[in-house]
Write a protein that holds these residues in place. Sequence first.
Motif, PDB file in Angstrom:
ATOM      1  N   VAL A   1       1.013  -1.193  -0.147  1.00 47.26           N
ATOM      2  CA  VAL A   1      -0.033  -0.109   0.119  1.00 47.26           C
ATOM      3  C   VAL A   1       0.851   1.323   0.020  1.00 47.26           C
ATOM      4  N   ASP A   2       0.840   2.043  -0.928  1.00 49.97           N
ATOM      5  CA  ASP A   2       1.359   3.428  -0.957  1.00 49.97           C
ATOM      6  C   ASP A   2       0.825   4.330  -0.115  1.00 49.97           C
ATOM      7  N   GLY A   3       1.618   5.448   0.544  1.00 47.18           N
ATOM      8  CA  GLY A   3       0.930   6.562   0.936  1.00 47.18           C
ATOM      9  C   GLY A   3      -0.051   7.167   0.460  1.00 47.18           C
ATOM     10  N   ARG A   4      -0.105   7.475  -0.935  1.00 40.18           N
ATOM     11  CA  ARG A   4      -1.246   7.877  -1.398  1.00 40.18           C
ATOM     12  C   ARG A   4      -2.332   7.343  -1.427  1.00 40.18           C
ATOM     13  N   GLU A   5      -2.394   5.912  -1.423  1.00 37.69           N
ATOM     14  CA  GLU A   5      -3.475   5.026  -1.174  1.00 37.69           C
ATOM     15  C   GLU A   5      -4.131   5.045   0.015  1.00 37.69           C
ATOM     16  N   ALA A   6      -3.075   5.202   0.981  1.00 31.91           N
ATOM     17  CA  ALA A   6      -3.277   5.145   2.629  1.00 31.91           C
ATOM     18  C   ALA A   6      -4.238   6.403   2.923  1.00 31.91           C
ATOM     19  N   VAL A   7      -3.696   7.471   2.391  1.00 32.30           N
ATOM     20  CA  VAL A   7      -4.315   8.797   2.810  1.00 32.30           C
ATOM     21  C   VAL A   7      -5.813   8.978   2.066  1.00 32.30           C
ATOM     22  N   GLY A   8      -5.814   8.505   0.944  1.00 29.99           N
ATOM     23  CA  GLY A   8      -6.927   8.470   0.014  1.00 29.99           C
ATOM     24  C   GLY A   8      -7.977   7.616   0.693  1.00 29.99           C
ATOM     25  N   PHE A   9      -7.494   6.686   1.269  1.00 28.48           N
ATOM     26  CA  PHE A   9      -8.512   5.477   2.047  1.00 28.48           C
ATOM     27  C   PHE A   9      -9.289   6.130   3.405  1.00 28.48           C
ATOM     28  N   LEU A  10      -8.371   6.933   4.057  1.00 23.37           N
ATOM     29  CA  LEU A  10      -8.766   7.543   5.170  1.00 23.37           C
ATOM     30  C   LEU A  10      -9.482   8.718   5.259  1.00 23.37           C
ATOM     31  N   LYS A  11      -9.252   9.169   3.723  1.00 22.65           N
ATOM     32  CA  LYS A  11     -10.030  10.278   3.407  1.00 22.65           C
ATOM     33  C   LYS A  11     -11.555   9.946   2.748  1.00 22.65           C
ATOM     34  N   THR A  12     -11.462   8.755   2.330  1.00 23.42           N
ATOM     35  CA  THR A  12     -13.013   8.252   1.783  1.00 23.42           C
ATOM     36  C   THR A  12     -13.604   7.779   3.217  1.00 23.42           C
ATOM     37  N   ILE A  13     -13.152   7.451   4.024  1.00 20.50           N
ATOM     38  CA  ILE A  13     -13.921   7.191   5.140  1.00 20.50           C
ATOM     39  C   ILE A  13     -14.410   8.272   5.854  1.00 20.50           C
ATOM     40  N   LYS A  14     -13.587   9.369   6.142  1.00 18.40           N
ATOM     41  CA  LYS A  14     -13.967  10.757   6.737  1.00 18.40           C
ATOM     42  C   LYS A  14     -15.224  11.317   5.729  1.00 18.40           C
ATOM     43  N   GLU A  15     -14.996  11.278   4.299  1.00 15.88           N
ATOM     44  CA  GLU A  15     -16.270  11.686   3.466  1.00 15.88           C
ATOM     45  C   GLU A  15     -17.655  10.996   3.745  1.00 15.88           C
ATOM     46  N   VAL A  16     -17.471   9.528   3.872  1.00 15.70           N
ATOM     47  CA  VAL A  16     -18.646   9.030   4.116  1.00 15.70           C
ATOM     48  C   VAL A  16     -19.342   9.150   5.454  1.00 15.70           C
ATOM     49  N   ILE A  17     -18.519   9.075   6.269  1.00 13.60           N
ATOM     50  CA  ILE A  17     -19.221   9.255   7.800  1.00 13.60           C
ATOM     51  C   ILE A  17     -19.785  10.721   7.798  1.00 13.60           C
ATOM     52  N   GLU A  18     -19.033  11.699   7.202  1.00 19.83           N
ATOM     53  CA  GLU A  18     -19.460  13.013   7.256  1.00 19.83           C
ATOM     54  C   GLU A  18     -20.697  13.376   6.426  1.00 19.83           C
ATOM     55  N   GLU A  19     -21.030  12.615   5.496  1.00 17.46           N
ATOM     56  CA  GLU A  19     -21.982  12.778   4.465  1.00 17.46           C
ATOM     57  C   GLU A  19     -22.651  11.311   4.380  1.00 17.46           C
ATOM     58  N   PRO A  20     -23.314  10.775   5.232  1.00 16.29           N
ATOM     59  CA  PRO A  20     -23.657   9.257   5.457  1.00 16.29           C
ATOM     60  C   PRO A  20     -24.820   9.119   3.728  1.00 16.29           C
ATOM     61  N   ALA A  21     -24.898  10.045   3.156  1.00 12.52           N
ATOM     62  CA  ALA A  21     -26.221   9.698   2.016  1.00 12.52           C
ATOM     63  C   ALA A  21     -25.228   9.084   0.935  1.00 12.52           C
ATOM     64  N   ARG A  22     -23.788   9.269   1.043  1.00 13.81           N
ATOM     65  CA  ARG A  22     -22.976   8.655   0.039  1.00 13.81           C
ATOM     66  C   ARG A  22     -23.069   7.256  -0.074  1.00 13.81           C
ATOM     67  N   LEU A  23     -23.497   6.711   1.022  1.00 12.35           N
ATOM     68  CA  LEU A  23     -23.751   5.187   1.233  1.00 12.35           C
ATOM     69  C   LEU A  23     -24.542   4.745   0.388  1.00 12.35           C
TER      70      LEU A  23
END
Length: 434
Positions: free
Chosen positions: A408-430
């Motif tokens: 796992v590259d750093g870019r992928e790791a940061v993007g993964f965690l950013k996705t978690i943040k986006e989904v939890i802060e906007e649950p409608a994305r689910l």
Amino acid sequence: MVLVSETIQVEVPTVGESISEVQIGQWLKTEGEWVASGEDLVEIETEKASVQIPAPASGFLEGIAKASEEFALIGEVIATIRVAEQPAGGSAPPKAAAPATSAGKAPAPAPATTPAASRAAGSAAAFVMPAAQRLLDQHGLTAAQVPATGPGGRLLKEDVQSYVQNKASQPAAAAIAKPATAVTAPVRRGPPASLVTDGPSHRTEEVKPLSMLRRTIAARLVEAQQTAALLTTFNEIDMSPTMQIRSQYKDRFAERHGVKLGFMSFFAKAAVEALRRFPAVNAEIRDGNAVYRNYQDIGVAIGGGKGLVVPVLRNVERMSFADIEATIGDFAKQAGENRLQPEDLMGGTFTISNGGIYGSLLSTPIVNPPQSGILGLHSIQERPVAIDGQVVIRPMMYVALTYDHRIVDGREAVGFLKTIKEVIEEPARLFLEL
């Protein structure tokens, strides 16, 4: 009338291809107690889970050879059962007929047992339990010194422990020299389950063997540190939107599905979305190859009766919120009762660990090999944050992703965690798949 036909040995069964040794957990029946065929006798702990051994036949439990926390090999005899029908008046074992004297008369009744008689009976090797003998050897004691309280005059591990502890708490008794008859034998395999060392009462130590589960956890954590290139990245999440939805629908959710709506289902679904976007986090290195999965089996760390366990939710991408919450609830109940099965803990492509329920503010979780990532959740705390140029108070959570940098590259790791943040802060994305 109770009919006695034979004695059957209780052996440690095969509980897995790679498992050769188990640890005795809790005896569910006491020595001398009548048990029904198929009724659970004892819990044994493997390196993966706890398993119950049922009685192979109906009868009286006798000859317990392994006490709690002792180790036994697969196939080793740990007890015997004297096959018998259930007594009509209770569960007491039938009394053997008194032998006749040479004159054909019954012997006179035995006098009441005195402490001295108990100690004398305890000196016979046949009445010393294996765990008790180990403690006797450890402390240079003889069975005659320790009062026996077990069934039939047996000397139990607890008798020796009590004797040693009382001796340590009484300075006068500690000054008495050990008898000349004491024999110091080498300590046999396996430490005692609980040993209070000699010394002043305020400076005692207790020695306990690591459980099979704890051994496995230790080995896997060390393996992860030695074989993987672990890094951790962090982010923080505003929990207000998810908390609002949970508060608004929790009552109707519980009424319809029979389970509470928690935060873990939101994070599990958010993890599925992030794993789809960044499949390397859901992959593993196997024999020099990168193995990518098109399914998400997510392990959820749960505190159980024997420590932290990680049962696996299979195909979370196909599960509903209610399915996730119900399955986690079942796992938590089974873990508390030490009834998780080995197959419940096997596999898993990713793990979520929620240290926030214990008050953790921030931590760096360790990857569960051969997985390549683990998501750490933490406490929700109100903190001042800047939004649209204004300082406001919001319920914030720090999240951490530890990942294997080999795949796992750093870019992928940061993007993964950013996705978690986006989904939890906007649950409608689910639901909108944005």
